[in-house]
Every structure is written in structure tokens, then in C-alpha cells.
Write a protein that holds these residues in place. Structure first.
Motif, mmCIF file in Angstrom:
data_model
loop_
_atom_site.group_PDB
_atom_site.id
_atom_site.type_symbol
_atom_site.label_atom_id
_atom_site.label_comp_id
_atom_site.label_asym_id
_atom_site.label_seq_id
_atom_site.Cartn_x
_atom_site.Cartn_y
_atom_site.Cartn_z
ATOM 1 N N SER A 1 -2.843 7.875 68.325
ATOM 2 C CA SER A 1 -3.835 8.018 69.748
ATOM 3 C C SER A 1 -4.956 8.885 69.653
ATOM 4 O O SER A 1 -5.646 9.262 70.614
ATOM 5 N N ARG A 2 -4.892 9.624 68.410
ATOM 6 C CA ARG A 2 -6.095 10.652 68.106
ATOM 7 C C ARG A 2 -6.966 9.903 67.379
ATOM 8 O O ARG A 2 -8.160 10.498 67.145
ATOM 9 N N LEU A 3 -6.984 8.688 67.079
ATOM 10 C CA LEU A 3 -8.034 8.037 66.120
ATOM 11 C C LEU A 3 -8.381 6.784 66.741
ATOM 12 O O LEU A 3 -9.592 6.248 66.503
ATOM 13 N N ASP B 1 -9.355 14.514 59.097
ATOM 14 C CA ASP B 1 -10.154 15.499 59.617
ATOM 15 C C ASP B 1 -10.596 15.210 61.065
ATOM 16 O O ASP B 1 -10.945 16.130 61.625
ATOM 17 N N ASN B 2 -10.821 14.023 61.446
ATOM 18 C CA ASN B 2 -11.117 13.546 62.834
ATOM 19 C C ASN B 2 -10.043 14.014 63.670
ATOM 20 O O ASN B 2 -10.155 14.489 64.905
ATOM 21 N N VAL B 3 -8.543 13.752 63.241
ATOM 22 C CA VAL B 3 -7.327 14.231 63.949
ATOM 23 C C VAL B 3 -7.579 15.623 64.213
ATOM 24 O O VAL B 3 -7.085 16.118 65.340
ATOM 25 N N PHE B 4 -7.833 16.667 63.175
ATOM 26 C CA PHE B 4 -7.878 17.765 63.215
ATOM 27 C C PHE B 4 -9.047 18.151 64.141
ATOM 28 O O PHE B 4 -8.711 19.362 65.124
ATOM 29 N N ALA B 5 -10.221 17.502 64.452
ATOM 30 C CA ALA B 5 -11.149 17.876 65.132
ATOM 31 C C ALA B 5 -10.664 17.584 66.740
ATOM 32 O O ALA B 5 -11.039 18.255 67.682
ATOM 33 N N HIS B 6 -9.816 16.516 66.883
ATOM 34 C CA HIS B 6 -9.491 16.019 68.096
ATOM 35 C C HIS B 6 -8.569 17.184 68.709
ATOM 36 O O HIS B 6 -8.525 17.568 69.902
ATOM 37 N N TYR C 1 -8.517 20.088 67.721
ATOM 38 C CA TYR C 1 -9.369 21.421 68.009
ATOM 39 C C TYR C 1 -9.997 21.491 69.326
ATOM 40 O O TYR C 1 -9.788 22.440 70.214
ATOM 41 N N HIS C 2 -10.353 20.370 69.690
ATOM 42 C CA HIS C 2 -11.000 20.052 71.246
ATOM 43 C C HIS C 2 -10.077 19.884 72.458
ATOM 44 O O HIS C 2 -10.262 19.899 73.491
ATOM 45 N N ASN C 3 -8.836 19.345 72.038
ATOM 46 C CA ASN C 3 -7.864 18.783 72.973
ATOM 47 C C ASN C 3 -6.476 19.620 72.955
ATOM 48 O O ASN C 3 -5.638 19.001 73.510
ATOM 49 N N GLY C 4 -6.493 20.612 72.298
ATOM 50 C CA GLY C 4 -5.114 21.328 72.400
ATOM 51 C C GLY C 4 -4.384 21.128 71.019
ATOM 52 O O GLY C 4 -4.455 20.233 70.400
ATOM 53 N N VAL C 5 -3.621 22.420 70.605
ATOM 54 C CA VAL C 5 -2.867 22.131 69.423
ATOM 55 C C VAL C 5 -1.503 22.232 69.562
ATOM 56 O O VAL C 5 -0.908 23.309 70.123
ATOM 57 N N SER C 6 -0.624 21.323 68.781
ATOM 58 C CA SER C 6 0.701 21.627 68.634
ATOM 59 C C SER C 6 1.158 21.755 67.400
ATOM 60 O O SER C 6 0.499 21.395 66.474
ATOM 61 N N VAL C 7 2.162 22.766 67.202
ATOM 62 C CA VAL C 7 2.498 23.121 65.716
ATOM 63 C C VAL C 7 3.118 21.945 65.077
ATOM 64 O O VAL C 7 2.729 21.881 63.840
ATOM 65 N N ASN D 1 -0.012 26.096 58.160
ATOM 66 C CA ASN D 1 0.080 25.158 59.396
ATOM 67 C C ASN D 1 -0.579 26.098 60.955
ATOM 68 O O ASN D 1 -0.708 25.505 61.913
ATOM 69 N N PHE D 2 -0.506 27.409 60.806
ATOM 70 C CA PHE D 2 -1.039 28.314 61.721
ATOM 71 C C PHE D 2 -2.423 28.476 62.002
ATOM 72 O O PHE D 2 -3.116 28.957 62.870
ATOM 73 N N SER D 3 -3.105 28.071 60.859
ATOM 74 C CA SER D 3 -4.672 28.413 60.857
ATOM 75 C C SER D 3 -5.407 27.765 62.023
ATOM 76 O O SER D 3 -6.026 28.347 62.848
ATOM 77 N N LEU D 4 -5.284 26.489 62.106
ATOM 78 C CA LEU D 4 -5.778 25.924 63.249
ATOM 79 C C LEU D 4 -5.274 26.092 64.781
ATOM 80 O O LEU D 4 -6.017 26.218 65.571
#
Length: 710
Positions: free
Chosen positions: A214-216, A288-293, A295-301, A357-360
Motif C-alpha cells: 500500500s506504500r509502494l 527507502d521509498n517505504v521509509f519516505a512514505h 516519514y510523510h504519512n506517519g510512523v508506526s513502530v 527502530n526508533f530513529s525514524l
């Protein structure tokens, strides 16, 4: 037999001479012993190799002073084995049996890889593993490697083994192999191939899961395009994803390998391997694109955990592929072994799991504060004067807060009820400041520290360093202006309110005894500095909760749910519902942060006092207003009381500690979210002090634009 081995190992451990220890250990090596005894023998041999002091090898190693102690010991071990063929045959048999009888896939695929599907399951698993180490009778290489190489430094000396030692170690595995009965065991290269197949299947499965897919499907940079893609577009996009083609590429590599083993040329195998490398690289880019998504759309642990695990598997697959294709290079095996040892050690570390895991998540949580904090840094004179006006407005609202606080404490209610009412009073005042765009000085540091951390991304260039130093200088100046703006208004106005109250009602807001007690409670000689530091922690915690609320709101797309809510659209209309959703998005973090700060300032002291130790809030603006009321009650005679001046000094310490503690905590978390090294942060101190020595007046008043450019 097992008891005899135990006694011999105990005797070997008691020896102080490295050479005698090795001789005693090699003398008890037995390739026909049960698996647990052979495993324990290998563990003891690894402990002998890992010891920091090198044995005396004489002419065996002319450059021993420049070699790692482990290298020197391995060279001495091989020399002793060359002089004793019987010992060498036993050691070689034990090493071959270890690879033959142990599960190699567990090490190649799972070492360093979380086996749980979520973060908290992995956290519990690592905690459990730290309490219960693996037993040596487990027939898998992961357990043996964990027991043999328990230090994170082991990967360093394994990766730097000299070529001559690697060749001799490889030859040791083949020594006297013809004396053993033939066994139908696949070579280790096929274990590498099987591990590659396992990893590619896991990577493909995770990449095609709903969490990642869903994030790709849609470009992560376009957050408003999801509703404009129909099913056919999504189908085509999914088939173009590298995760969809990865398993087929791995099957093609296996087929090409079988054809090569049957006598076909190697060209087909090389072509299929290169295509697999390309797909793995594309999978890394997609991750990396998933991490960018995120970052812009909210982070879940849990989402971060799953994607990070997939990226680790991609890296492992690349390492295994490199080692499989370079099987003739002795250094390739050493590099793979070192990577496996390092990854296996990291998989046992709870701290490594938290950091990775907590950096992002920390980056996203502080991002709201960074966006908001930019408004609290005055970079020119116009912004400086605007900040003074905002701080004056905050001080004016605080006057009402102080008066209501004295009314609540004067009712002599139960501690928890009094704390709840005080928290509601604080929260209402902070919300009023938020919507009126006023400023409370001590709230700013927790917001502005992440803004500075964002500028740390560019400190690799001189221009970036200069920009960062300018921001630090502007921040110090702005904080001083904000504190002065709050205090210089709240103190005289509270004094004037008390005098006006006496003139109108012929009574005081608080009693004389309460006024004296208030001054004594703020004294610098008491616990005021400690309380002020703890209040700074509460100020930082509120900014953390604000960032979390902003992340939660974006992650769950609450704004979209409100904008398309049927009842809201019927009640307010589509345009009004959309405006309401955008208003909620813009204010959710501020509302949560202000309410949480107010309630914490009221309730936390009552809870801590009831459960642990005495604690009172020491907030510089609130305390300055309280001192103003107390001075109005006591009159001119208070100017001769030492309690007044110690209270003034205490308020000064509150200004410093409220700001410093909340700023330090917020800046530390923001720096962690950027994964910056401490040395990089420390290197900026010299530049900051240099600027302050050249232009000390910048801490008081902004310089002109032309002066700032110099």
C-alpha cells in the motif's frame, strides 16, 4: 567420557601458559565424541583464540607486534597442529562434523534477523535470550556461533584475517577427509544457495504484503493521488515491483546453476545472477521509498520494524550472493563470517533494537516540533519585536492563571482534586495562548531544538555550519526575549492586580502568611532548582506528546476521515467539512501539547508527592506572577526581607533550568533522530563560541541584514 572432558577442561583453564593451555586442549580433542562434547570443545578453543594476550611464537610471526592477538594465536594453533598429525586429524574431523551435523540455514538466514512479526515480540525475545543463553547441544550453527563469539569485537579480527591464514584454515577442513566414511552431504555452497532461496522468498512475501504494498503502489511523494488510481493501474504497478519478480529470478538462478553443473557454459548463470543483483538493488530502493512514505504519512513502530527487517534480509541476501559467486576467494568467506558474527551479536542486543527502530519514529515525532519551532526563532529585528509582543500577550494571560491558581489553593481541597483543578486552569490558559498566537517562553525550547537538528543535516558544508551557528545565536536571543517578555509583563500586572483588588474590596488576594510562604518556597537556597529542572522535563514531555499526536493523526488519516464523513458533510457541507478537517490537522498537535502540559503541571506534582517525594511545579512565568502578588500583599516592607531577593534569585534559576532542561532533552532526541555522531555535534561548539566572541551583542539585539551576511 563427559565427566573426564569436564575435568580436563577445568585443568586446562587453571593453566597460565598459553602454549600449555593449547596443548592440553588439543590433546582431548576427539572427533568421535558426542555432539555436545565436541561443541563444548570448540567453544573452549574459540575462547582461547579470543584472549587479548598473544602467545610467544618466536620466528613464526616476525610482525607479531602489528598483528591482532587472535591472528597470532591462530597461527600458533596451526603450527602446533602441523607438528601433531593425530591432533590435526581430530580437529579437522570436529570442524567438518560441525558443518555436517548442524543446521547452517539458521545461521545464514536468521542470524541477526528478528524472528517475531512485531517490535514488542522481538523486544521480549531478546530480553529472554539475554537471560537464557543457548545450550551447546543444539544442532544449529547460530547457537554455536553465539557461544564461540560473544563479543562484538570478534567480527573485526575475523574480517581482517591474512590471506595465508585463510588458506591454511581452508586446508584444515579438508585434512584427512579420506579417512572418514563417505557421506551424502551437500557442499556448503549449496547451503548458501538454499539460504538465498529462503531469503528471497521472505523478502518477496514482505514486499507484497498489504503493509508494504500500500506504500509502494502510488508514488510516496504524492499523498493525494490514492483515490485517482483504479484497480487496473494498481495491478500493473504491482507487477512492476521488484518484489513480484524476485522469486522467479531466484528460481532462474537455481536452474542456471544446475545447468552449469551439468556442463553448460557459465554465461547463463552470470546473466541470471546479475539480474538477481539488480532486483535486490531495486528492492532496497523500494524499501527507502517505504521509509519516505512513512516519514510523510506517519510512523508506526511495527511497520518500521517489519520494513527494517526486510531491508536487513536484502543486505544479507546480497552478502550471501557475493560469497557464493566468490567461493574461490578466501577473503569472501571471512567477510561473510564476520558479517554473520556481527549480525548475530546485534540480534542479542536490546539497545541495538531500540536504536534501529526508533530513529525514524523519533524523526517523525520531532518533525511537528521542527515545523512549529521555526516560528519561535527570531532571525531579524521584525521577528524579534513580534516575539516580544507574543511573549507580552502570554504574560498577560498568565496573570489570570496566577490569580485562579491562588483561588484554587486557597480552597484547601484534597491534593488530587486541587491538582486536577490546577491542571485544568493551566490547560485552559495554554489553549487560550495557542489560539491567540501568544507565546509562553518555556514552551519554546522543546519546539525549537528539533528545528536546529533539522539544520544539522547540512553541517557538512561551511555554509551549513554558518547557518546552524546563526540559528543557535538567534535561538538564544529569542529565548531571552521571550522570558523577559513574559516576566516583565506578568510581574507588574500581578502586582497591580493585587493593589487594585485591595483598593476595590479592602482585602488581599492571599493572606500575609501565604505571601511569606510563597516567597520562601521560591528561594534559591531550597529545592527550587531541582523542582525547576523537573518542570523542564514536563515541558519536554508535552512536546513529545504533541509530536506523537501529530504522527497518529497523519498515520491513521483522520483528516481524510473527517473530510469525507457523511454526517459532517450533511451537517456542514462538503467545503466546510474539508475546512474543519484541515483545521483539526493544523491544531491537533498544539491542542494535545497544551492540554497535556497543563494537566501534567497540575497532576504530576500531586501524584509524585503522594507516591515518591515532595514535588512542586516551578515555572518561571507562573512563579514571577506569584512573586508579584506576594509583593503587593506585603508592601514596601518586603523590599527589606531577604526572602524576597532569594525568591527573585530562585525565579532566575527557574528561567535557566526550565529552558535548559527542556531544550537539552528535545535537542538530544532530535539529534538521535538524525543518527549524528557525538563528535560531529561537538565540533560545532567551537564555531558557536567563535561567533559569540566576534559579535556578543547578537545575544541581545539582532544585527542588521548586512552585518549578518559578513
Amino acid at each position: 567420557m563427559f565427566d573426564t572432558l569436564k575435568r580436563l577442561i577445568k585443568k586446562w583453564r587453571a593453566s597460565r601458559d598459553g602454549g600449555h593451555q593449547l596443548d592440553a586442549l588439543l590433546a582431548i580433542a576427539d572427533r568421535t565424541a558426542p555432539y555436545p562434547e565436541r561443541s563444548e570443545w570448540l567453544i573452549e578453543l574459540a575462547h582461547w583464540i579470543r584472549r587479548g594476550r598473544a602467545v610467544q611464537t618466536g620466528a613464526l610471526e616476525p610482525d607479531a607486534s602489528r598483528s591482532a592477538p587472535a591472528h597470532t594465536r591462530i597461527r600458533y594453533l596451526l603450527h602446533v597442529l602441523d607438528r601433531n598429525p593425530a591432533w590435526k586429524a581430530n580437529v579437522a574431523g570436529i570442524l567438518r562434523a560441525l558443518l555436517r551435523e548442524s543446521d547452517g540455514l539458521s545461521l545464514l538466514c536468521d542470524a541477526g534477523m528478528p524472528v517475531h512479526s512485531g517490535f514488542f515480540g522481538a523486544l521480549f525475545g531478546r530480553f529472554e535470550a539475554s537471560l537464557i543463553p543457548p545450550a551447546p547441544n543444539r544442532r544449529d550453527l547460530t547457537a554455536i556461533v553465539t557461544l564461540m563469539f560473544s563479543s562484538e569485537r570478534d567480527a573485526g579480527w575475523i574480517a581482517t584475517l591474512p590471506a595465508d591464514l585463510l588458506i591454511r584454515i581452508h586446508a584444515l577442513f579438508d585434512y584427512a577427509a579420506q579417512d572418514e566414511p563417505p557421506r551424502d552431504n551437500p557442499p556448503f555452497s549449496l547451503d548458501l544457495l538454499a539460504a538465498l532461496h529462503n531469503l528471497t522468498c521472505q523478502i518477496s512475501s514482505t514486499g507484497l504484503s498489504q503493509t508494504v504494498r500500500s506504500r509502494l503502489v502510488v508514488d510516496p511523494a504524492d499523498r493525494d493521488m490514492d483515490d485517482r488510481h483504479d484497480t487496473s493501474d494498481m495491478r500493473v504497478a504491482m507487477e512492476k515491483q521488484p518484489f513480484y519478480r524476485l522469486t522467479r529470478a531466484m528460481l532462474a538462478v537455481e536452474a542456471a546453476h544446475n545447468a552449469f553443473m551439468a556442463g553448460e557454459p557459465q554465461d547463463r548463470l552470470l546473466r541470471e545472477v546479475n539480474y538477481l543483483r539488480l532486483l535486490l538493488d531495486d528492492c532496497r530502493s523500494a524499501t527507502d521509498n517505504v521509509f519516505a512514505h512513512l516519514y510523510h504519512n506517519g510512523v508506526s513502530v511495527d511497520i518500521v520494524f517489519q520494513v527494517e527487517r526486510m531491508r536487513m534480509r536484502i543486505v544479507r541476501a546480497e552478502h550471501l550472493l557475493n560469497a557464493w559467486m566468490a567461493h574461490d576467494d578466501p577473503h569472501a568467506g571471512a567477510r561473510l563470517t564476520a558479517e554473520l558474527v556481527e549480525a548475530n551479536h546485534a540480534s542479542q542486543s536490546i539497545a541495538h533494537l531500540m536504536r534501529s527502530n526508533f530513529s525514524l519514529l523519533a524523526r517523525k515525532v520531532v518533525e511537528y516540533s521542527a515545523d512549529t519551532g521555526e516560528h519561535y526563532i527570531a532571525r531579524d529585528r521584525a521577528e524579534y519585536l513580534k516575539m516580544m509582543r507574543m511573549a507580552a500577550g502570554g504574560g498577560l494571560v498568565t496573570v489570570v492563571t496566577v490569580c485562579v491558581k491562588f483561588a484554587i489553593t486557597g480552597a484547601h481541597l484534597q491534593a488530587m482534586l486541587e491538582g486536577l483543578l490546577a491542571g485544568i486552569n493551566y490547560a485552559a490558559s495554554f489553549l487560550l495562548m495557542h489560539f491567540l498566537h501568544f507565546s509562553l517562553a518555556t514552551k519554546q525550547p522543546a519546539m525549537t531544538a528539533p528545528t536546529l537538528a533539522r539544520e544539522l543535516d547540512g553541517v557538512s558544508t561551511p555554509a551549513g555550519v554558518d547557518s546552524f551557528v546563526s540559528s543557535v545565536t538567534a535561538l538564544m536571543r529569542t529565548q531571552a526575549a521571550a522570558v523577559l517578555g513574559n516576566v516583565l509583563l506578568v510581574f507588574p500586572v500581578c502586582l497591580a492586580v493585587q493593589l487594585l483588588w485591595r483598593w476595590l474590596f479592602h482585602a488581599d488576594i492571599i493572606s500575609t502568611e501565604k505571601a511569606l510562604a510563597t516567597l520562601r518556597s521560591f528561594s534559591l537556597l531550597g529545592p527550587t532548582p531541582f523542582y525547576a529542572a523537573l518542570t523542564g522535563v514536563l515541558l519536554w514531555s508535552s512536546s513529545l506528546l504533541a509530536g506523537w499526536a501529530d504522527n497518529w493523526f497523519v498515520l491513521h488519516r483522520v483528516a481524510d476521515a473527517l473530510a469525507y464523513n457523511r454526517r459532517l458533510r450533511l451537517t456542514l457541507g462538503a467545503a466546510s467539512a474539508d475546512r474543519f478537517a484541515h483545521w483539526c490537522r493544523a491544531n491537533v498537535a498544539g491542542v494535545v501539547g497544551n492540554i497535556s502540559l497543563g494537566l501534567m503541571l497540575g497532576l504530576v506534582p500531586a501524584i509524585v508527592t503522594a507516591l515518591a517525594f515532595s514535588f512542586e511545579v516551578r515555572h518561571v512565568t507562573l512563579s514571577a506572577g506569584s512573586v508579584g502578588v506576594a509583593l503587593g500583599v506585603l508592601g514596601e516592607r518586603a523590599l527589606k526581607l531577604p526572602e524576597l531577593w532569594w525568591a527573585v534569585a530562585g525565579v532566575g534559576s527557574m528561567a535557566i533550568l526550565n529552558v535548559a532542561v527542556s531544550f537539552a532533552l528535545a535537542f538530544y532526541m532530535a539529534v538521535k533522530s538524525r543518527d549524528l555522531r557525538r563528535s560531529a555535534v561537538r565540533s560545532l561548539r567551537g564555531a558557536i563560541w567563535q561567533r559569540l566572541r566576534r559579535h556578543p551583542l547578537e545575544l541581545v539585539w539582532p544585527q542588521r541584514a548586512a552585518r549578518k551576511a559578513n
